[in-house]
Design an enzyme around this catalytic site. Structure first.
Site, PDB file in Angstrom:
ATOM      1  N   SER A   1     -12.644  33.157  20.536  1.00  0.00           N
ATOM      2  CA  SER A   1     -11.396  33.216  19.772  1.00  0.00           C
ATOM      3  C   SER A   1     -11.048  31.889  19.114  1.00  0.00           C
ATOM      4  CB  SER A   1     -10.248  33.671  20.681  1.00  0.00           C
ATOM      5  OG  SER A   1     -10.466  34.979  21.150  1.00  0.00           O
TER       6      SER A   1
ATOM      7  N   HIS B   1      -6.594  30.406  21.246  1.00  0.00           N
ATOM      8  CA  HIS B   1      -6.234  31.075  19.996  1.00  0.00           C
ATOM      9  C   HIS B   1      -5.384  30.141  19.125  1.00  0.00           C
ATOM     10  CE1 HIS B   1      -7.153  34.349  22.761  1.00  0.00           C
ATOM     11  NE2 HIS B   1      -7.191  35.211  21.759  1.00  0.00           N
TER      12      HIS B   1
END
Length: 291
Positions: free
Chosen positions: A175, A238
């Site tokens: 991610s 993220h």
């Protein structure tokens, strides 16, 4: 003899014409692909330069290679632990030499190799979908060395930020790299909004918002709300990957026809990135609660 020679000459000419027609058809289809990609990836004033030099050589090897590596590692652990590993993080991955774990921080390769391991089928399919659908066009425009630099900046920034902000949690998944690509693309769409066909610009920003919001929602749910039936993983990569993309990635992707090393914005973003990196290393050695 003369008749045979004439037949050979005419057959050779026909073969040459067929090859030319075949190559022209291939070139026409490639041109259409590049034209579509230029509309999605570049502002209007940069499309002409891209289309003049656009070609399919080399192909987007970095994104394809890293995606195949991540898929191969997932299948390996899923087959090894077939009852659970397809769905969620289990002991097979938890004991993997690739996963980032706070108690294994001295094994520095884990700050990068964690991107190869994923916590279930939903996790890897989401990451593969995003990095292929966005990464392949980006690599066709900006080439592999630029895309790999942005991707790895997100991966390393993600693991270091997680070790600082969520120091007791493990980390898996690509991610950080995926969000770096999204962050760099998002900033270019935002800055060049009027030149990237406004209607498409609105659609792209909405699409990015929906994808990021949905993915972040799942990550936050898994981290804070879902029942704890096994090891938990951090979601900080993220955010950190997105920030790396919005800084380093934005500068690199905005200089597709120039040498980004000569752009002062690149060095400003790199210095800021290195300051964060040094702080994160210092924190992990001397201040981390995981010590």
């Amino acid at each position: 003899m003369e008749m045979e020679r004439m037949n050979m000459d005419t057959s050779g000419e026909e073969e040459e014409k067929e090859n030319i027609e075949r190559n022209s058809r291939v070139c026409t289809s490639c041109d259409k692909i590049h034209e579509s990609i230029s509309k999605w990836m570049l502002p209007e004033n940069a499309r002409g330069t891209y289309l003049e030099r656009a070609n399919c050589i080399p192909p987007p090897l970095f994104i394809i290679s890293i995606s195949l590596a991540e898929l191969a590692v997932f299948i390996y652990y899923a087959v090894w632990k077939p009852q659970k590993q397809w769905i969620t993080l289990d002991t097979g991955v938890w004991n993997s030499p690739f996963i980032y774990r706070p108690d294994k921080r001295e094994e520095t390769w884990r700050f990068i190799s964690y991107m190869l391991v994923h916590a279930g089928i939903q996790h890897i399919l989401g990451n593969l979908f995003l990095q292929l659908i966005l990464g392949i066009p980006l690599e066709m425009v900006h080439k592999g060395h630029r895309v790999s630099l942005v991707y790895l900046a997100g991966v390393i920034g993600g693991s270091l930020a997680s070790s600082v902000c969520d120091p007791l949690q493990a980390l898996v998944g690509a991610s950080g790299g995926v969000y770096a690509l999204i962050g760099g693309y998002f900033m270019n769409v935002l800055v060049n909004f009027r030149e990237m066909i406004p209607l498409f610009g609105v659609f792209r920003l909405l699409l990015i918002g929906i994808i990021v919001g949905t993915d972040m929602g799942f990550a936050l749910y898994r981290r804070f709300i879902a029942p704890v039936n096994g090891p938990q993983v951090s979601f900080v990569a993220h955010i950190a990957g997105g920030l790396a993309g919005m800084s380093v990635g934005y500068v690199i992707f905005s200089c597709f026809d120039k040498n980004f090393i000569k752009d002062p914005r690149f060095w400003i973003s790199i210095v800021a990135y290195l300051v964060f990196l040094v702080f994160a290393v210092f924190f992990n050695i001397f201040l981390s609660p995981a010590n």
